[in-house]
Motif scaffolding. Structure first.
Motif, PDB file in Angstrom:
ATOM      1  N   GLN A   9      -0.275   2.427  -6.670  1.00 36.95           N
ATOM      2  CA  GLN A   9       0.520   3.302  -7.531  1.00 36.95           C
ATOM      3  C   GLN A   9       2.012   3.010  -7.400  1.00 36.95           C
ATOM      4  N   ALA A  10       2.461   2.772  -6.175  1.00 37.44           N
ATOM      5  CA  ALA A  10       3.888   2.537  -5.951  1.00 37.44           C
ATOM      6  C   ALA A  10       4.349   1.229  -6.592  1.00 37.44           C
ATOM      7  N   VAL A  11       3.585   0.158  -6.401  1.00 38.24           N
ATOM      8  CA  VAL A  11       4.037  -1.128  -6.938  1.00 38.24           C
ATOM      9  C   VAL A  11       3.827  -1.212  -8.443  1.00 38.24           C
ATOM     10  N   THR A  12       2.874  -0.420  -8.972  1.00 37.99           N
ATOM     11  CA  THR A  12       2.670  -0.413 -10.417  1.00 37.99           C
ATOM     12  C   THR A  12       3.830   0.259 -11.136  1.00 37.99           C
ATOM     13  N   THR A  13       4.291   1.368 -10.576  1.00 39.22           N
ATOM     14  CA  THR A  13       5.365   2.111 -11.221  1.00 39.22           C
ATOM     15  C   THR A  13       6.755   1.706 -10.733  1.00 39.22           C
ATOM     16  N   GLY A  14       6.802   1.048  -9.562  1.00 40.99           N
ATOM     17  CA  GLY A  14       8.081   0.706  -8.965  1.00 40.99           C
ATOM     18  C   GLY A  14       8.774   1.912  -8.347  1.00 40.99           C
ATOM     19  N   GLU A  15       7.980   2.961  -8.061  1.00 46.80           N
ATOM     20  CA  GLU A  15       8.563   4.199  -7.526  1.00 46.80           C
ATOM     21  C   GLU A  15       7.778   4.666  -6.321  1.00 46.80           C
ATOM     22  N   TYR A  16       8.493   5.340  -5.405  1.00 42.62           N
ATOM     23  CA  TYR A  16       7.860   5.967  -4.247  1.00 42.62           C
ATOM     24  C   TYR A  16       8.531   7.302  -4.017  1.00 42.62           C
ATOM     25  N   ALA A  61      -9.922   6.219   4.230  1.00 45.43           N
ATOM     26  CA  ALA A  61      -8.542   5.930   4.645  1.00 45.43           C
ATOM     27  C   ALA A  61      -8.040   4.631   4.028  1.00 45.43           C
ATOM     28  N   GLU A  62      -8.876   3.608   4.037  1.00 41.89           N
ATOM     29  CA  GLU A  62      -8.482   2.322   3.475  1.00 41.89           C
ATOM     30  C   GLU A  62      -8.271   2.415   1.965  1.00 41.89           C
ATOM     31  N   THR A  63      -9.162   3.153   1.294  1.00 41.37           N
ATOM     32  CA  THR A  63      -9.029   3.314  -0.152  1.00 41.37           C
ATOM     33  C   THR A  63      -7.777   4.099  -0.493  1.00 41.37           C
ATOM     34  N   ARG A  64      -7.498   5.138   0.275  1.00 37.62           N
ATOM     35  CA  ARG A  64      -6.306   5.951   0.033  1.00 37.62           C
ATOM     36  C   ARG A  64      -5.028   5.133   0.224  1.00 37.62           C
ATOM     37  N   GLN A  65      -4.972   4.345   1.287  1.00 36.99           N
ATOM     38  CA  GLN A  65      -3.785   3.523   1.524  1.00 36.99           C
ATOM     39  C   GLN A  65      -3.590   2.521   0.386  1.00 36.99           C
TER      40      GLN A  65
END
Length: 339
Positions: A329-336, A319-323
């Motif tokens: 991924q979100a902050v790297t791409t700037g997308e969610y 769970a911690e790794t997934r979060q």
């Protein structure tokens, strides 16, 4: 003198024109590190890399079963042993094993790795019949209820055969197919994906006095030789995971050298599995003497693995790794793109 080439992976949202995609995944690169024994490393343009090496670096990795290798994957650890270093005895038996597998799948694990022989430093070999009694009923229980790919973590052909018969799809051998000659034959016969790991020595003795000429290149050469041997037997290269074996016959400095240049192993043309979760070096560096205190450090190492393009991380703390992965991924791409 042998030449080695390591892609320098990037994940920045600004990708220059002409950048190459690493292993068909989420990292890109424009330069590589040229490595040779006894010579200082040199950073060169990716365009100066031999064509066959560049092809291995950039080729899209095929699915392993139904598990995609073009996106990060989390392998949940299910130890069904009484003496594993982190959670020995907690998940023994079909009921408890299934319950923990369900928790990990709900938390985001895309495959479950079941092991019935502890490979912690100092662990003794387990008789095959005992290993089968621990693993086969748990794998049967999981495969009958959950739609999740299962890996069997074993060095022994008879154990792997029983696991495959109960629904496992992948064989993960910490000896890199050096312990039991019959195991590679079984994997060829069953046409199953495999994971080849590097270890210096066996679990009972491996941390006694590990030594290398150059740990990064020594491990690479071992994996290259094993992959060549296995493909020669008929196992497709794209169905072979490679694992540098963090903590298996390695001191802290050896582990760190491998982690810092993990992306070298993409040059083998195989997907990479990284298994560093809760290991001793995390406790030493992170001042976490107890294994169950090493979750944050384990997540940090897993994220660095993903940042170097490793396709699979093998973890206790799903769970911690997934979060952490979702936020990375979100902050790297700037997308969610979630709800």
């Amino acid at each position: 003198m042998t030449d080695y080439f390591r892609a320098l992976p990037q994940t920045d949202a600004a990708r220059p024109e002409g950048a190459l995609v690493l292993a068909g995944g989420w990292c890109w690169f424009t330069h590589v590190e040229h490595l040779r024994r006894g010579a200082p490393p040199e950073v060169i343009s990716a365009r100066d890399v031999p064509e066959d090496v560049l092809a291995a670096m950039t080729a899209t990795r095929s699915k392993l079963g139904r598990v995609r290798m073009d996106r990060p994957q989390i392998m949940g650890i299910l130890n069904v042993t009484p003496d594993s270093f982190s959670d020995g005895g907690a998940h023994v038996g079909p009921a408890r094993g299934l319950a923990h597998a369900r928790v990990m799948v709900d938390a985001g694990a895309s495959l479950i790795d079941v092991g019935g022989e502890s490979t912690r430093p100092g662990a003794m070999e387990v008789p095959p019949e005992a290993e089968i009694a621990r693993t086969a009923p748990v794998i049967a229980a999981i495969s009958n209820v959950l739609q999740v790919p299962i890996s069997i973590d074993t060095r022994k052909a008879v154990v792997a055969r029983a696991a495959l018969d109960e629904g496992a799809f992948l064989v993960n051998d910490v000896s890199g197919f050096t312990f039991d000659p019959a195991l590679k034959t079984l994997c060829v016969e069953r046409a199953v994906p495999i994971c080849v790991m590097h270890a210096q020595g066996d679990p009972e003795t491996m941390q006694g006095d590990p030594r290398y000429d150059d740990v990064l290149l020594d491990v690479y050469d071992f994996l290259a030789a094993q992959v060549s041997m296995l493909t020669g037997l008929g196992i497709p290269r794209d169905q072979i995971l490679v694992d540098p074996g963090i903590g298996f016959g390695k001191r802290i400095e050896h582990n760190l050298a491998l982690l810092a240049r993990l992306s070298l192993f993409h040059s083998l043309g195989c997907p990479i599995l990284l298994g560093a979760s809760r290991k001793g070096f995390i406790g030493k560096i992170g001042n976490a003497p107890e294994a169950d205190q090493r979750g944050p450090g384990s997540v940090a190492v897993a994220l660095e693995g993903f940042a170097q393009g490793a396709q699979v991380v093998r973890v206790h703390d799903v769970a911690e790794t997934r979060q952490a992965l979702q936020l990375w991924q979100a902050v790297t791409t700037g997308e969610y793109h979630g709800a």
